[in-house]
Design an enzyme around this catalytic site. Structure first.
Site, PDB file in Angstrom:
ATOM      1  N   GLY A   1       0.821  -1.199   0.000  1.00  0.00           N
ATOM      2  CA  GLY A   1       0.000   0.000   0.000  1.00  0.00           C
ATOM      3  C   GLY A   1       0.859   1.254   0.000  1.00  0.00           C
ATOM      4  O   GLY A   1       2.051   1.216   0.321  1.00  0.00           O
ATOM      5  N   CYS A   2       0.253   2.375  -0.360  1.00  0.00           N
ATOM      6  CA  CYS A   2       1.013   3.630  -0.483  1.00  0.00           C
ATOM      7  C   CYS A   2       1.513   4.130   0.872  1.00  0.00           C
ATOM      8  O   CYS A   2       2.698   4.386   1.053  1.00  0.00           O
ATOM      9  CB  CYS A   2       0.181   4.685  -1.201  1.00  0.00           C
ATOM     10  SG  CYS A   2      -1.467   4.958  -0.531  1.00  0.00           S
ATOM     11  N   PHE A   3       0.593   4.282   1.843  1.00  0.00           N
ATOM     12  CA  PHE A   3       1.028   4.681   3.181  1.00  0.00           C
ATOM     13  C   PHE A   3       2.013   3.653   3.741  1.00  0.00           C
ATOM     14  O   PHE A   3       3.020   4.017   4.375  1.00  0.00           O
ATOM     15  CB  PHE A   3      -0.167   4.795   4.127  1.00  0.00           C
ATOM     16  CG  PHE A   3      -0.844   6.135   4.133  1.00  0.00           C
ATOM     17  CD1 PHE A   3      -0.138   7.313   4.305  1.00  0.00           C
ATOM     18  CD2 PHE A   3      -2.225   6.228   3.990  1.00  0.00           C
ATOM     19  CE1 PHE A   3      -0.765   8.548   4.326  1.00  0.00           C
ATOM     20  CE2 PHE A   3      -2.868   7.453   4.015  1.00  0.00           C
ATOM     21  CZ  PHE A   3      -2.138   8.613   4.177  1.00  0.00           C
ATOM     22  N   ALA A   4       1.706   2.370   3.535  1.00  0.00           N
ATOM     23  CA  ALA A   4       2.558   1.313   4.074  1.00  0.00           C
ATOM     24  C   ALA A   4       3.970   1.396   3.516  1.00  0.00           C
ATOM     25  O   ALA A   4       4.948   1.173   4.231  1.00  0.00           O
ATOM     26  CB  ALA A   4       1.948  -0.054   3.772  1.00  0.00           C
TER      27      ALA A   4
ATOM     28  N   ALA B   1       5.619   4.153   2.393  1.00  0.00           N
ATOM     29  CA  ALA B   1       6.332   5.289   2.976  1.00  0.00           C
ATOM     30  C   ALA B   1       6.716   5.026   4.427  1.00  0.00           C
ATOM     31  O   ALA B   1       7.839   5.334   4.854  1.00  0.00           O
ATOM     32  CB  ALA B   1       5.455   6.547   2.882  1.00  0.00           C
TER      33      ALA B   1
END
Length: 325
Positions: free
Chosen positions: A134-137, A139
């Site tokens: 995932g994107c947040f994951a 970063a």
């Protein structure tokens, strides 16, 4: 040349994937699947491609393509694969959260490898099925991995991160309309965001004795794309110790770089980079991490994984310059 198929071709991640793949020296796009747009030109949806491609969406798949990207909403990839069959030689890269957790990683007797190249490069090179992070994951994990690998996380981790409007997808909602988003800021899913599962999974795998909390507060920003994440936790070492740990871990990474200076989003938007900065303040280590949520947080990382799976140069098709001005 390998042939690629894209499932769920009308969304933001598919649009970015097309933009990357049409400039990739080793790939040709075989089909772009979208039931709602079948027969329409791709540029009618992805208007930035007008004059660049003349593909049309289709509602049929080619089961024998070399690689297929699943750009579907969460929960829909497993449903699609249950209803459609690809050949045993087709590699699958899923951009949803259907297979990211270990409890979900085996589907139809196929094991999906978690596709974070900075950590699992060797496994990705041997894999046929990838669960794109995932994107947040992405970063947040890239901010925490060097500490966890060295067993340096001794307290709770506090994370505050803001994402652009594209993180919500193309479907309109009360919080994605321009009149609401413009000149506005808010948090959502406080401490319960779905990416926490994969973040916890990675940290606990790297540091088995980790038993503290990860307090994650996601925010909506009034910009289109990018994630700016700050994380802090107690750290007994010096700032120089921390920088040395991060420099060593990322020294050979193709797209993750440690910055000596504080970060800002324009350094990464429109690139597949993750930039990381560390700073010691009192007894807290502050780690800042920035990515483009549609590229390193989705389609760019998917292509990076594809490159590793097929033995291409890891950076092929991904040498993108940030829109700095």
């Amino acid at each position: 040349m390998i042939k690629a198929g894209i499932i769920g071709g009308a969304g933001y991640t598919a649009g970015e994937l097309i933009r990357i793949l049409i400039n990739h020296k080793q790939v040709s796009i075989d089909f772009i699947y979208s039931t709602s747009n079948a027969g329409n030109f791709v540029y009618e949806v992805h208007q930035d491609l007008l004059g660049t491609v003349d593909y049309k969406f289709t509602n049929k798949i080619n089961a024998d393509v070399d690689v297929v990207f699943l750009c579907l909403g969460h929960g829909n990839s497993s449903k699609f694969l249950s209803e459609n069959q690809f050949s045993k030689n087709t590699k699958i890269i899923d951009l949803s959260n259907d297979f990211r957790l270990e409890k979900d990683a085996v589907f139809q007797e196929n094991e999906y490898i978690y596709g974070l190249p900075e950590l699992y490069k060797t496994a990705i090179q041997k894999a046929n099925y990838i669960a794109n992070p995932g994107c947040f994951a992405t970063a947040i994990q890239l901010a925490m991995i060097p500490l966890a690998l060295n067993n340096f996380i001794e307290d709770d981790i506090h994370v505050n991160a803001v994402t652009g409007a594209t993180g919500a997808g193309t479907s309109l909602s009360s919080t994605t309309h321009f009149t609401w988003r413009d000149n506005n800021f808010s948090h959502y899913k406080p401490f319960t965001h779905q990416h926490l599962g994969e973040i916890h999974q990675t940290v606990q795998k790297l540091q088995p004795n980790f038993s503290n909390e990860i307090h994650f507060l996601p925010n909506r920003g009034n910009f289109s794309r990018g994630i700016f994440a700050t994380a802090y936790t107690k750290f007994d070492g010096s700032e120089e110790d921390a920088k040395s740990i991060y420099d060593e871990f990322y020294k050979d990474a193709a797209f993750t770089f440690v910055s000596e200076n504080p970060l800002h989003l324009k350094q990464v938007v429109n690139t597949n980079k993750c930039l990381v900065h560390v700073q010691k303040l009192n007894n807290q280590l502050l780690i800042t991490s920035c990515i483009d949520n549609l590229l390193k947080g989705a389609s760019g990382q998917a292509v990076q994984n594809m490159n590793l799976m097929f033995g291409f140069e890891e950076t092929e098709g991904l040498q993108l310059k940030a829109n700095f001005f």
